[in-house]
Design a protein around this motif. Sequence first.
Motif, mmCIF file in Angstrom:
data_model
loop_
_atom_site.group_PDB
_atom_site.id
_atom_site.type_symbol
_atom_site.label_atom_id
_atom_site.label_comp_id
_atom_site.label_asym_id
_atom_site.label_seq_id
_atom_site.Cartn_x
_atom_site.Cartn_y
_atom_site.Cartn_z
ATOM 1 N N THR A 4 38.687 -40.794 -22.994
ATOM 2 C CA THR A 4 37.344 -40.604 -22.451
ATOM 3 C C THR A 4 37.346 -39.476 -21.433
ATOM 4 O O THR A 4 38.341 -39.205 -20.772
ATOM 5 N N VAL A 5 36.204 -38.833 -21.288
ATOM 6 C CA VAL A 5 36.026 -37.783 -20.295
ATOM 7 C C VAL A 5 34.722 -38.071 -19.557
ATOM 8 O O VAL A 5 33.666 -38.201 -20.179
ATOM 9 N N ASP A 6 34.804 -38.209 -18.233
ATOM 10 C CA ASP A 6 33.615 -38.486 -17.445
ATOM 11 C C ASP A 6 32.790 -37.220 -17.246
ATOM 12 O O ASP A 6 33.302 -36.099 -17.337
ATOM 13 N N ASN A 7 31.514 -37.405 -16.903
ATOM 14 C CA ASN A 7 30.623 -36.269 -16.713
ATOM 15 C C ASN A 7 31.111 -35.344 -15.609
ATOM 16 O O ASN A 7 30.984 -34.123 -15.704
ATOM 17 N N TRP A 8 31.677 -35.928 -14.533
ATOM 18 C CA TRP A 8 32.130 -35.088 -13.423
ATOM 19 C C TRP A 8 33.269 -34.168 -13.855
ATOM 20 O O TRP A 8 33.406 -33.062 -13.323
ATOM 21 N N GLN A 9 34.051 -34.611 -14.835
ATOM 22 C CA GLN A 9 35.141 -33.767 -15.318
ATOM 23 C C GLN A 9 34.598 -32.572 -16.100
ATOM 24 O O GLN A 9 35.064 -31.441 -15.942
ATOM 25 N N VAL A 10 33.628 -32.833 -16.925
ATOM 26 C CA VAL A 10 32.997 -31.752 -17.690
ATOM 27 C C VAL A 10 32.320 -30.767 -16.751
ATOM 28 O O VAL A 10 32.462 -29.542 -16.884
ATOM 29 N N GLU A 11 31.595 -31.295 -15.757
ATOM 30 C CA GLU A 11 30.899 -30.429 -14.798
ATOM 31 C C GLU A 11 31.889 -29.608 -13.979
ATOM 32 O O GLU A 11 31.638 -28.434 -13.682
ATOM 33 N N LEU A 12 33.021 -30.222 -13.616
ATOM 34 C CA LEU A 12 34.023 -29.488 -12.844
ATOM 35 C C LEU A 12 34.584 -28.330 -13.657
ATOM 36 O O LEU A 12 34.718 -27.209 -13.141
ATOM 37 N N MET A 13 34.933 -28.564 -14.902
ATOM 38 C CA MET A 13 35.483 -27.503 -15.729
ATOM 39 C C MET A 13 34.471 -26.387 -15.934
ATOM 40 O O MET A 13 34.825 -25.197 -15.920
ATOM 41 N N ASP A 14 33.200 -26.736 -16.093
ATOM 42 C CA ASP A 14 32.151 -25.719 -16.216
ATOM 43 C C ASP A 14 32.060 -24.888 -14.940
ATOM 44 O O ASP A 14 31.933 -23.655 -14.982
ATOM 45 N N THR A 15 32.133 -25.574 -13.797
ATOM 46 C CA THR A 15 32.045 -24.875 -12.513
ATOM 47 C C THR A 15 33.220 -23.933 -12.316
ATOM 48 O O THR A 15 33.055 -22.761 -11.958
ATOM 49 N N LEU A 16 34.430 -24.432 -12.566
ATOM 50 C CA LEU A 16 35.622 -23.632 -12.326
ATOM 51 C C LEU A 16 35.763 -22.480 -13.310
ATOM 52 O O LEU A 16 36.331 -21.436 -12.974
ATOM 53 N N SER A 17 35.243 -22.655 -14.509
ATOM 54 C CA SER A 17 35.330 -21.592 -15.516
ATOM 55 C C SER A 17 34.565 -20.354 -15.090
ATOM 56 O O SER A 17 34.859 -19.245 -15.548
ATOM 57 N N ASN A 18 33.568 -20.532 -14.206
ATOM 58 C CA ASN A 18 32.721 -19.417 -13.778
ATOM 59 C C ASN A 18 32.916 -19.065 -12.303
ATOM 60 O O ASN A 18 32.103 -18.336 -11.740
ATOM 61 N N GLU A 19 34.000 -19.575 -11.721
ATOM 62 C CA GLU A 19 34.225 -19.354 -10.293
ATOM 63 C C GLU A 19 35.435 -18.460 -10.057
ATOM 64 O O GLU A 19 36.522 -18.724 -10.568
ATOM 65 N N SER A 20 35.249 -17.429 -9.283
ATOM 66 C CA SER A 20 36.347 -16.503 -8.988
ATOM 67 C C SER A 20 36.787 -16.574 -7.526
ATOM 68 O O SER A 20 37.758 -15.922 -7.143
ATOM 69 N N ASP A 21 36.089 -17.362 -6.719
ATOM 70 C CA ASP A 21 36.442 -17.500 -5.311
ATOM 71 C C ASP A 21 37.259 -18.775 -5.129
ATOM 72 O O ASP A 21 36.800 -19.875 -5.457
ATOM 73 N N VAL A 22 38.474 -18.653 -4.608
ATOM 74 C CA VAL A 22 39.385 -19.790 -4.547
ATOM 75 C C VAL A 22 38.877 -20.879 -3.609
ATOM 76 O O VAL A 22 39.061 -22.074 -3.869
ATOM 77 N N GLU A 23 38.199 -20.512 -2.525
ATOM 78 C CA GLU A 23 37.712 -21.524 -1.589
ATOM 79 C C GLU A 23 36.566 -22.333 -2.193
ATOM 80 O O GLU A 23 36.501 -23.563 -2.020
ATOM 81 N N ARG A 24 35.669 -21.671 -2.901
ATOM 82 C CA ARG A 24 34.589 -22.412 -3.559
ATOM 83 C C ARG A 24 35.143 -23.280 -4.687
ATOM 84 O O ARG A 24 34.659 -24.391 -4.920
ATOM 85 N N ALA A 25 36.160 -22.769 -5.378
ATOM 86 C CA ALA A 25 36.791 -23.566 -6.427
ATOM 87 C C ALA A 25 37.448 -24.807 -5.827
ATOM 88 O O ALA A 25 37.343 -25.908 -6.386
ATOM 89 N N PHE A 26 38.108 -24.632 -4.680
ATOM 90 C CA PHE A 26 38.713 -25.792 -4.020
ATOM 91 C C PHE A 26 37.646 -26.799 -3.608
ATOM 92 O O PHE A 26 37.850 -28.017 -3.742
ATOM 93 N N ASP A 27 36.522 -26.330 -3.094
ATOM 94 C CA ASP A 27 35.451 -27.240 -2.680
ATOM 95 C C ASP A 27 34.992 -28.106 -3.853
ATOM 96 O O ASP A 27 34.673 -29.284 -3.681
ATOM 97 N N ALA A 28 34.953 -27.527 -5.048
ATOM 98 C CA ALA A 28 34.553 -28.292 -6.234
ATOM 99 C C ALA A 28 35.595 -29.363 -6.562
ATOM 100 O O ALA A 28 35.255 -30.487 -6.947
#
Length: 241
Positions: A4-28
């Motif tokens: 199973t994959v929870d919604n937060w996992q899918v949303e996290l991968m979507d967020t990180l796939s489009n994030e180039s700033d390491v601090e914002r990625a860490f916040d996610a």
Amino acid sequence: MRGTVDNWQVELMDTLSNESDVERAFDAIAACGRLLGFEYCAYGIRAPYPLSNPPTALFSNYPADWQEYYRYENYLSCDPTVQHGRMSRVPIVWNDTLRSASPAFWSDAKAAGLCHGWAQSCSDGAGCVDMLTLARSHEPVTATELARNEAKFRWLVQTAHLYLSPLFTSKLASPSMDKLTVREVEVLRWTADGKSASEIAEILSLATDTVNFHVKNVVRKLCTANKTAAVAKAALLGMLG
């Protein structure tokens, strides 16, 4: 994830796939840690090179006073969880056995509200080692919780490694460090095996001067002082295959 994959996992991968700033990625990543029941999150990464003083980066939402005190006391050098993570990829729970080894450290951490936690390190072929820690001020991490959620904790570690480590390592390469040619890698591999220039020349059917020319190019491209340092750097960065 036990199928199973929870919604937060899918949303996290979507967020990180489009994030180039390491601090914002860490916040996610930290936000997902909160969803898993941990108010605090920390991510640390150590580069493989140079061996004498490898660059290290730390990101956390720990209390600011603790972050400052941690740096002041140089706790990175003796943090029991970090020492474990350098030697093992097995997850570790903050427990009485771990605390008994460094009572002063854990007393200071508890005073800052860091009372219970779980951590796991990860490494890659390029030699980088990173670790994700989930921590909180209340409720120990129980066997029941681990049975229910440890697969998700481990998934978060792997995801942090997959997306955060490249953002860090991309800043390590020198702008002047050029890509090695196939021949240069070949020469460097034989050098790493302890072969002399004349021996490599015989193996590869080259002139000794040609081998030395390739070695000099490698030293220049890798921004090192000599061929020994070039071999070490290339090996640690995964350039020798």
